[in-house]
Design a protein around this motif. Structure first.
Motif, PDB file in Angstrom:
ATOM      1  N   LEU A  20      34.292  13.183 -27.134  1.00  0.00           N
ATOM      2  CA  LEU A  20      34.437  14.618 -26.907  1.00  0.00           C
ATOM      3  C   LEU A  20      33.167  15.218 -26.299  1.00  0.00           C
ATOM      4  O   LEU A  20      33.253  16.072 -25.409  1.00  0.00           O
ATOM      5  CB  LEU A  20      34.787  15.339 -28.216  1.00  0.00           C
ATOM      6  CG  LEU A  20      35.035  16.847 -28.093  1.00  0.00           C
ATOM      7  CD1 LEU A  20      36.210  17.116 -27.158  1.00  0.00           C
ATOM      8  CD2 LEU A  20      35.289  17.469 -29.461  1.00  0.00           C
ATOM      9  N   ASP A  21      31.985  14.788 -26.716  1.00  0.00           N
ATOM     10  CA  ASP A  21      30.755  15.355 -26.168  1.00  0.00           C
ATOM     11  C   ASP A  21      30.602  15.027 -24.684  1.00  0.00           C
ATOM     12  O   ASP A  21      30.055  15.810 -23.901  1.00  0.00           O
ATOM     13  CB  ASP A  21      29.546  14.856 -26.955  1.00  0.00           C
ATOM     14  CG  ASP A  21      29.424  13.341 -26.950  1.00  0.00           C
ATOM     15  OD1 ASP A  21      30.433  12.664 -26.647  1.00  0.00           O
ATOM     16  OD2 ASP A  21      28.323  12.827 -27.237  1.00  0.00           O
TER      17      ASP A  21
ATOM     18  N   LEU B   1      33.823  14.924  -8.536  1.00  0.00           N
ATOM     19  CA  LEU B   1      33.248  13.584  -8.365  1.00  0.00           C
ATOM     20  C   LEU B   1      32.010  13.418  -9.240  1.00  0.00           C
ATOM     21  O   LEU B   1      31.243  14.362  -9.456  1.00  0.00           O
ATOM     22  CB  LEU B   1      32.858  13.351  -6.905  1.00  0.00           C
ATOM     23  CG  LEU B   1      33.970  13.445  -5.858  1.00  0.00           C
ATOM     24  CD1 LEU B   1      33.452  12.992  -4.501  1.00  0.00           C
ATOM     25  CD2 LEU B   1      35.190  12.635  -6.253  1.00  0.00           C
ATOM     26  N   LEU B   2      31.832  12.197  -9.736  1.00  0.00           N
ATOM     27  CA  LEU B   2      30.642  11.862 -10.513  1.00  0.00           C
ATOM     28  C   LEU B   2      29.460  11.629  -9.576  1.00  0.00           C
ATOM     29  O   LEU B   2      29.622  11.119  -8.465  1.00  0.00           O
ATOM     30  CB  LEU B   2      30.897  10.602 -11.350  1.00  0.00           C
ATOM     31  CG  LEU B   2      31.995  10.707 -12.411  1.00  0.00           C
ATOM     32  CD1 LEU B   2      32.301   9.330 -12.973  1.00  0.00           C
ATOM     33  CD2 LEU B   2      31.585  11.659 -13.521  1.00  0.00           C
TER      34      LEU B   2
ATOM     35  N   GLY C  35      24.688   7.790 -17.641  1.00  0.00           N
ATOM     36  CA  GLY C  35      25.136   7.974 -19.015  1.00  0.00           C
ATOM     37  C   GLY C  35      24.188   8.783 -19.868  1.00  0.00           C
ATOM     38  O   GLY C  35      24.452   8.996 -21.054  1.00  0.00           O
ATOM     39  N   ASP C  36      23.080   9.262 -19.286  1.00  0.00           N
ATOM     40  CA  ASP C  36      22.123  10.071 -20.038  1.00  0.00           C
ATOM     41  C   ASP C  36      22.646  11.495 -20.137  1.00  0.00           C
ATOM     42  O   ASP C  36      23.010  12.103 -19.117  1.00  0.00           O
ATOM     43  CB  ASP C  36      20.765  10.054 -19.341  1.00  0.00           C
ATOM     44  CG  ASP C  36      19.681  10.747 -20.167  1.00  0.00           C
ATOM     45  OD1 ASP C  36      20.020  11.305 -21.229  1.00  0.00           O
ATOM     46  OD2 ASP C  36      18.516  10.731 -19.740  1.00  0.00           O
ATOM     47  N   ARG C  37      22.668  12.053 -21.339  1.00  0.00           N
ATOM     48  CA  ARG C  37      23.200  13.392 -21.545  1.00  0.00           C
ATOM     49  C   ARG C  37      22.367  14.445 -20.829  1.00  0.00           C
ATOM     50  O   ARG C  37      22.862  15.519 -20.469  1.00  0.00           O
ATOM     51  CB  ARG C  37      23.284  13.699 -23.055  1.00  0.00           C
ATOM     52  CG  ARG C  37      23.949  15.032 -23.369  1.00  0.00           C
ATOM     53  CD  ARG C  37      24.177  15.196 -24.864  1.00  0.00           C
ATOM     54  NE  ARG C  37      24.732  16.503 -25.166  1.00  0.00           N
ATOM     55  CZ  ARG C  37      26.007  16.841 -25.023  1.00  0.00           C
ATOM     56  NH1 ARG C  37      26.861  15.945 -24.583  1.00  0.00           N
ATOM     57  NH2 ARG C  37      26.431  18.046 -25.325  1.00  0.00           N
TER      58      ARG C  37
ATOM     59  N   MET D  68      26.188  15.453 -14.305  1.00  0.00           N
ATOM     60  CA  MET D  68      27.215  14.426 -14.135  1.00  0.00           C
ATOM     61  C   MET D  68      28.072  14.585 -12.890  1.00  0.00           C
ATOM     62  O   MET D  68      28.372  13.598 -12.216  1.00  0.00           O
ATOM     63  CB  MET D  68      28.137  14.410 -15.369  1.00  0.00           C
ATOM     64  CG  MET D  68      27.463  13.988 -16.651  1.00  0.00           C
ATOM     65  SD  MET D  68      28.610  14.029 -18.036  1.00  0.00           S
ATOM     66  CE  MET D  68      29.824  12.861 -17.524  1.00  0.00           C
ATOM     67  N   ILE D  69      28.506  15.811 -12.610  1.00  0.00           N
ATOM     68  CA  ILE D  69      29.579  15.967 -11.616  1.00  0.00           C
ATOM     69  C   ILE D  69      29.206  16.962 -10.517  1.00  0.00           C
ATOM     70  O   ILE D  69      28.233  17.710 -10.618  1.00  0.00           O
ATOM     71  CB  ILE D  69      30.889  16.428 -12.294  1.00  0.00           C
ATOM     72  CG1 ILE D  69      30.697  17.801 -12.983  1.00  0.00           C
ATOM     73  CG2 ILE D  69      31.364  15.410 -13.288  1.00  0.00           C
ATOM     74  CD1 ILE D  69      31.065  18.997 -12.200  1.00  0.00           C
ATOM     75  N   LYS D  70      30.006  16.924  -9.465  1.00  0.00           N
ATOM     76  CA  LYS D  70      29.947  17.932  -8.415  1.00  0.00           C
ATOM     77  C   LYS D  70      31.365  18.238  -7.936  1.00  0.00           C
ATOM     78  O   LYS D  70      32.218  17.348  -7.892  1.00  0.00           O
ATOM     79  CB  LYS D  70      29.080  17.472  -7.246  1.00  0.00           C
ATOM     80  CG  LYS D  70      27.588  17.529  -7.552  1.00  0.00           C
ATOM     81  CD  LYS D  70      26.761  17.580  -6.292  1.00  0.00           C
ATOM     82  CE  LYS D  70      25.294  17.814  -6.621  1.00  0.00           C
ATOM     83  NZ  LYS D  70      24.466  17.995  -5.418  1.00  0.00           N
TER      84      LYS D  70
END
Length: 412
Positions: A221-222, A255-256, A262-264, A268-270
């Motif tokens: 979920l995070d 898109l990623l 994988g680092d919080r 992540m995306i655009k």
């Protein structure tokens, strides 16, 4: 001109209309009582098609009108049309070496495009050939760095491309945090296809779309929270700073980033495909959004009624994408591709939020569907259910904005 002449003029005009001779009428075809008005010279300009107010010499009965002989003119020498200067921006690799002619149409592997920054981009491979656009991977010849070339190949290519360039340049010039969630514009080129100039976009190369996550194992979920939060940040920039509505938020258009490991703390995306964005309109008629992510106010049926187009349509799509990321299933999947079935499906699902069923057949509630298909705990399901209920509101006037969604406790 006395009353008899005026009456005769009207009769002559009526006759000319009747015989349908707007330009020039033979004298012998005019009835004898009306010929006196023709010979007087006052109405000859009407019959012969002379311009109003021009002086016309009167003709006597029996006299012949001199025919004018057209002057002989020398034929113009043929001069071949020069190639447009725009063509110089699209040069193939073979042409640079003098082995072939300039490619004036289809893009192909090996072609070289010169951008506004004078950078040369070589076409490496095709990535996607859709109905509305072509996506190619290109390479900067000087640095060997790879980018994406986007070519819109529909009739509205100029409007779509100009809209996308406008939004991307605005995001590029902004130093605020939100602009990092819209795909970056690197350069623009020009080429010809179907005898029309087309603008080509050179964009940053990104990774896979959210479809890869949906088709894989169910995420935490995070992880999903971070994705949705960044989508909302990008939409908030699009809605408030650019004053545009994306109109097609779905997993394929998110898109990623390639650098994401994988680092919080990493972004992540655009969001891509902003060229299909539209301005908000109080009275709009037209189909927008992909079926499974389409907002209820857009479902106008076969009548095509007008509706208020606002940024709230994007918020509805975000709720649908969130559910799909968690469960791997569409939240709304009508049996038939019609607005009637889609509305019935929405009423059934939205009714489950309040513990009511909009259908005679038994169906699982949203919470039950999440528990059945995800790895979430009961507490996480309750948290997710609360946010979906907050986002998926039928009335767009009550539905929250992107900024209001970001302030929800779901992201705290």
């Amino acid at each position: 001109m006395n009353s008899k002449q005026v009456q005769g003029k009207r009769k002559l005009e009526d006759y000319l209309k009747m015989v349908n001779r707007p330009c020039r009428v033979m004298i012998r075809n005019i009835p004898a009582p009306l010929q006196q008005f023709y010979f007087s010279g006052k109405l000859q300009n009407i019959v012969d098609g002379a311009s109003p107010g021009s002086k016309v010499k009167s003709m006597k009965p029996g006299s012949k009108k001199k025919e004018t002989v057209p002057k002989k003119t020398k034929p113009k020498k043929y001069v071949p049309m020069k190639e447009p200067l725009l063509m110089k921006k699209h040069v193939s690799m073979q042409e640079e070496s003098g082995d072939s002619e300039c490619c004036k149409g289809e893009i192909k592997v090996g072609d070289v495009f010169v951008g506004e920054s004078k950078t040369k981009y070589k076409v490496v491979e095709v990535l996607n050939m859709a109905d509305f656009s072509e996506i190619w991977r290109v390479e900067d010849i000087s640095t060997n760095k790879r980018f994406i070339l986007k070519f819109v190949n529909i009739k509205l290519h100029k409007t779509l491309t100009e809209t996308e360039i406008h939004i991307l340049k605005k995001a590029q010039n902004s130093r605020k945090r939100e602009e990092n969630y819209i795909v970056s514009l690197i350069d623009t080129c020009e080429a010809w296809k179907d005898r029309c100039p087309h603008s080509l976009l050179i964009l940053e190369e990104l990774g896979d779309s959210l479809l890869k996550i949906i088709q894989g194992a169910r995420p935490r979920l995070d992880y999903v929270k971070q994705i949705v939060q960044e989508i909302l940040l990008g939409l908030d920039f699009l809605h408030t700073r650019c004053k545009y509505i994306h109109c097609d938020i779905k997993p394929e258009n998110i898109l990623l980033r390639q650098e994401y490991k994988g680092d919080r703390n990493q972004k992540m995306i655009k969001i891509i495909d902003v060229g299909i964005s539209r301005k908000s309109r109080p009275s709009y008629r037209g189909e927008i959004q992909t079926r499974e992510y389409r907002a209820p106010e857009v479902l106008t049926g076969e009548l095509g009624r007008k509706y208020n187009l606002t940024e709230k349509v994007d918020i509805w799509s975000v709720g649908c994408v969130l559910f799909e990321l968690i469960t791997g299933e569409f939240l709304f999947k009508p049996k038939e591709d019609t607005d009637f079935d889609h509305r019935a499906e929405i009423e059934k699902v939205i009714g489950s939020f309040c513990g009511q069923s909009g259908s005679k057949t038994e169906s699982l509630s949203v919470s039950q569907r999440i528990l059945r298909t995800s790895r979430l705990t009961c507490a996480e399901v309750f948290e997710l259910h609360s946010f979906l209920k907050f986002v998926l509101v039928l009335d767009p006037a009550v539905r929250p904005s992107a900024k209001e969604c970001l302030e929800h406790k779901f992201f705290m």
